[in-house]
Scaffold this active site. Structure first.
Site, PDB file in Angstrom:
ATOM      1  N   ALA A 112       0.843  -1.187   0.000  1.00 59.92           N
ATOM      2  CA  ALA A 112       0.000   0.000   0.000  1.00 59.92           C
ATOM      3  C   ALA A 112       0.877   1.235   0.000  1.00 59.92           C
ATOM      4  O   ALA A 112       2.090   1.134   0.183  1.00 59.92           O
ATOM      5  CB  ALA A 112      -0.896   0.011   1.240  1.00 59.92           C
ATOM      6  N   GLU A 158       0.003   2.525   7.015  1.00 61.53           N
ATOM      7  CA  GLU A 158      -0.164   3.677   6.114  1.00 61.53           C
ATOM      8  C   GLU A 158      -0.748   4.861   6.865  1.00 61.53           C
ATOM      9  O   GLU A 158      -0.350   6.009   6.639  1.00 61.53           O
ATOM     10  CB  GLU A 158      -1.037   3.317   4.906  1.00 61.53           C
ATOM     11  CG  GLU A 158      -0.574   2.096   4.115  1.00 61.53           C
ATOM     12  CD  GLU A 158       0.906   2.090   3.729  1.00 61.53           C
ATOM     13  OE1 GLU A 158       1.480   3.174   3.556  1.00 61.53           O
ATOM     14  OE2 GLU A 158       1.473   0.981   3.612  1.00 61.53           O
ATOM     15  N   GLU A 208      10.289   4.428   7.370  1.00 59.16           N
ATOM     16  CA  GLU A 208       9.816   3.042   7.309  1.00 59.16           C
ATOM     17  C   GLU A 208      10.119   2.239   8.577  1.00 59.16           C
ATOM     18  O   GLU A 208       9.257   1.551   9.095  1.00 59.16           O
ATOM     19  CB  GLU A 208      10.367   2.340   6.064  1.00 59.16           C
ATOM     20  CG  GLU A 208       9.855   2.919   4.736  1.00 59.16           C
ATOM     21  CD  GLU A 208       8.338   2.954   4.622  1.00 59.16           C
ATOM     22  OE1 GLU A 208       7.634   2.297   5.422  1.00 59.16           O
ATOM     23  OE2 GLU A 208       7.844   3.670   3.721  1.00 59.16           O
TER      24      GLU A 208
END
Ligand code: TRP
Ligand code: ZN
Length: 855
Positions: A263, A299, A321
């Site tokens: 995603a 996300e 991340e």
């Protein structure tokens, strides 16, 4: 050697230009989409005399500078850049380009997913939409007008808030979006299509109402409920845990079938692989449900860790991340079982990240050299990156970590920053010295801890010595010692008392002394407090004591795994070797004593092929597969009646608690996987399949049936196919199962599967389910001595090189990690890599990995 050049972290320089605003008008059409981009630009450096914009696969139609059209001799165009001489300090540039979304099978930039248009700009995809300063430290305010046919594309979406919409002639309509938050181009998104819409709303802790919208393919509305619930849970968790609220009035998620990754966190408009949105009990497994919740959370959390504070350059990818994976792991742990979630995280890290870090693409969580950025969305940057953040959390404690996060946002909200900036905020907020700790960002490889113990029964003194060892690698021959938090438990085997300590290893070797009434049993690395390997000669007796007495469930599980690994190694060398009865007695006690079913299921699960590969040097894959089958068979036979008892209990189990049901189903599937190894119990599999009213049990039965490889398996598979032929995500599972059959005619089967109308290499999920399914779920045939498995994979990579380099480059992983296997297999793998390397027009993604693997 190759025509592509690498970029270096050390070469970073700030941009000489800022883009204040971007005004995009995108007129959509399948083969010829028109993009008009109006940029207001400011020169930041006195010496800059030309502006170099990035652009790829674009047809340039026109450029105008401050209203004056530039002629061909007033700019320079190459395959990847547009260079415009400029003298003004402030100017407006209007660039008109044309692109072909329909031909875009790489799925980067603007592409078609089925009937819908959609974008993927991270990392460097925006340059496939228009000429731009496509780097994360250039942040701008975007206004986007989307124009398309109204019937075919009733929904026209982009980032931010809708500010205008209306009709145009000839069935066209338009919508204009404005995103008030300056952002880098990689967070830009545009979607156009006809969807079903699930609408909801969320009131933030300060009382603002946020519209939540999930767009799915027509007919899939009920399958979006779980994603919506997950989104609301994520929003509440981030408010409670970090005091972070959502910032726009609308949050949109679109699910698409064609997507390279899981995603994408585009500001206010996430685009998701439909695999991480759609679920109902009949078609999705418990694992699917868990993963959807985790990816939705991931996300969503990026809105603060990634969007509000972004990366200065792509070498800093782990800034967003690693931190966001850590946040989603903490969220999952809070939503479910802390220990089970943690063990699952560690399994992934050890099976996959350790292998990556021992292979030719080994890199630090902050890489220093990159040829193709897409190659660095890795287990190292994500999963090891998360472990590094977790170590900071361990060193500072939850409260200290929160103070560090608060300072990080206070300092850097709205900015593009570095990993150092993050660590400095953590250190400054708490006073903790993290100077040495920062080396984790620059050093690759998995550190090894060597643990030695000594107990003096006269003085009652227990000494623990821990040293760190760093295997030199080709690109880092001289490694440094690191700051490693090591949580230990001292277990008094007589009183069963457990003492927990946090040790900080900050030099090559350190000793600690404890006074202990009895010789303690030590459990090292509780909660897996650091991403390292441990070398510690503990007897099976000591490991058994850890298994029953440690407070920390990770240590308990790990002790059992170590014993299993020990026997699997012996069986790999000699399949006829005896397994002591004490081993089966230990498992028997686990079965009878452990109350937590989810934990019990994990304990009873044998180490996977991949987990074992990272434990044995130059392993003979065929022997390892045989060893795993043999141990499974032995456990099944030795513990038959007990396993049958567990299975029956699971079958009869009733609860209204969802978590308990999930745990029960996982235990049921684990016991079935053993029992199905006994011919007399084959009918259990068939019964479970037909009784199942959910995908977890159905898939558990099919997975058990695969190994039996009987005519029954074929019957079940065709029943499954008939039931699900119109459900793409379930058919992906069917393709994976079909590719996992350990049968001599598998290569013929694979060819037949690829010839089906519902197979296409253009769809990443489908390609991965077949090719990736074969490679990871069918190790016996992928690694077969003839080399046919490697050949099959190499052929697919050559095919995918043209279609989708990103997918090709991910699938090549097992081949470049050839050093894990015996010399004969290494040679077979290298032959295939050399063959791939000769492919004309090899994509940069593959060139980079082949260069690393073969030189
Ligand atoms: N930022 C995305 C994530 O965290 C990763 C991603 C999605 C991505 N799609 C991509 C990265 C395509 C590279 C290319 O989950
Ligand atoms: Zn991410």
């Amino acid at each position: 050697m190759s025509e592509f050049t690498a970029r270096y972290l050390s070469d970073y320089t700030a941009s000489e230009f800022a883009i204040k605003t971007v005004n995009l008008t995108v007129t959509l059409s399948n083969a010829a989409t028109h993009v008009s981009s109006e940029l207001t630009i400011e020169k930041l450096s006195d010496t800059a005399s030309e502006l170099t914009l990035d652009g790829e696969h674009l047809i340039l139609k026109s450029i105008s500078l401050d209203g004056k059209t530039l002629s061909k001799n007033e700019y320079m165009l190459s395959d990847t850049t547009l260079v415009i001489p400029v003298s003004q300090n402030q100017f407006t540039l209007v660039i008109e380009t044309e692109i072909n979304p329909e031909a875009n099978t790489a799925l980067e930039g603007l592409f078609k997913s089925g009937d819908a248009f959609c974008t993927q700009c991270e990392a460097e995809g925006f340059r496939r939409i228009t000429y731009y300063l496509d780097r994360p430290d250039v942040m701008s305010v975007f206004t986007t007008k989307v124009i398309a046919d109204k019937d075919a594309y009733p929904y026209l979406l982009s980032n931010g808030n809708k500010i205008e919409e209306g009709e145009l002639g000839e069935g066209q309509h338009y919508v204009t979006w404005h995103d008030p938050f300056p952002k880098p181009a990689y967070l830009f998104a545009l979607v156009a299509g006809d969807f079903d819409l699930l609408s909801d709303s969320y009131q933030t802790s300060s009382g603002r109402d946020v519209a939540l919208e999930i767009f799915v393919d027509k007919g899939n509305l009920p399958k979006a409920e779980h994603a919506m619930a997950s989104l609301k849970h994520s929003m509440a968790w981030d408010e409670k845990t970090f005091g972070l609220e959502y910032d726009l009035d609308i949050y949109m998620i679109v699910a698409v079938d064609f997507f390279n990754m899981g995603a994408m966190e585009n500001k206010g408009l996430n685009v998701f692989n439909s695999k991480y949105v759609l679920a109902d009990k009949a078609s999705a497994t418990d694992t699917d449900y868990f993963n959807i919740e985790a990816v939705i959370a991931h996300e969503y959390f990026h809105n603060w860790t990634g969007n509000r504070v972004t990366c200065r350059d792509w070498f800093q990818l782990s800034l967003k991340e690693g931190l966001t994976v850590f946040r989603d792991q903490q969220f999952s742990a809070d939503m479910h079982s802390k220990s089970v979630t943690r063990i699952q995280n560690v399994k992934v890290l050890r099976a996959m990240q350790f292998a990556e870090d021992a292979g030719p693409m080994s890199h630090p969580i902050r890489p220093e050299k990159v040829m193709e950025m897409n190659n660095f969305y890795t287990l190292t940057v994500y999963e090891k990156g998360s472990e590094v953040i977790r170590m900071i959390h361990t060193l500072l404690g939850a409260e200290g970590f929160r103070q560090g996060m608060d300072l990080y946002f206070k300092r850097f909200d709205g900015m593009a920053v570095t990993c150092d900036d993050f660590v400095n905020a953590m250190a400054d907020a708490t006073g903790k010295d993290l100077t040495l700790f920062k080396r984790w960002y620059a050093q690759s490889g998995t550190p090894e801890l060597i643990v030695e113990q000594n107990y003096d029964s006269v003085s009652k003194r227990f000494d623990l010595n821990i040293s760190q060892f760093h295997r030199p690698s080709d690109n880092q021959p001289n490694k440094h010692d690191l700051h490693i938090p090591i949580r230990i438990e001292l277990i008094d085997p007589v009183t069963e008392e457990v003492t927990s300590k946090l040790l900080e290893l900050t030099s090559a070797s350190q000793s600690w002394s404890f006074s202990c009434t009895h010789k303690p049993v030590v459990a090292v690395l509780a909660d897996f407090s650091a991403p390292v390997k441990v070398r510690f000669d503990q007897s099976n007796e000591e490991l058994s004591q850890i298994l029953t007495l440690a407070d920390d469930y990770f240590c308990r599980w790990d002790a059992a795994q170590k014993i299993m690994q020990h026997h699997l190694k012996r069986l790999t060398i000699d399949i006829t070797t005896d397994i002591p009865t004490s081993f089966f007695e230990m498992l028997s006690r686990c079965i009878s004593d452990i109350k937590d079913n989810a934990f019990k299921a994990l304990l009873l699960t044998l180490p996977s092929f991949d987990e074992m590969v990272s434990q044995i040097e130059q392993v003979n894959a065929t022997s390892l597969c045989a060893a795993i089958e043999q141990l499974k068979q032995l456990i099944a036979t030795q513990l038959e009646s007990q396993l049958l008892g567990v299975y029956q209990q699971c079958e009869e189990f009733q609860s209204v608690d969802e978590g308990e049901q999930v745990a029960n189903r996982s235990l049921q599937n684990v016991s079935l996987s053993y029992l199905s190894a006994i011919t007399a119990h084959e009918e259990l599999t068939e019964k479970q399949y037909y009784k199942a009213n959910n995908m977890t049990q159905a898939l558990g039965a099919l997975t058990a049936a695969i190994k039996q490889n009987t005519s029954m398996f074929k019957v079940l598979m065709s029943d499954f196919e008939n039931q699900w032929r119109d459900t793409t995500l379930v058919m992906d599972k069917w393709f994976t199962l079909s590719a996992s059959v350990p049968n001599d005619d598998i290569y013929g089967q694979l060819t037949a599967l690829m010839a089906r109308d519902d197979f296409s290499m253009n769809n990443p999920n489908r390609a991965r389910s077949l090719v990736g399914g074969f490679v990871t779920q069918n190790p016996k045939y992928f690694h077969c001595e003839s080399g046919r498995g490697y050949q099959f994979l190499a052929d697919r990579i050559v095919e995918l090189n043209k279609i989708n380099p990103q997918v090709a480059s991910r699938l090549i992983t097992p081949l470049i990690q050839f050093k894990e296997f015996d010399v004969a297999r290494q040679n077979l793998m290298k032959t295939e890599l050399q063959r791939i390397q000769k492919t004309p027009e090899l994509a940069r993604d593959l060139v980079e990995k082949l260069d690393a693997a073969l030189t």
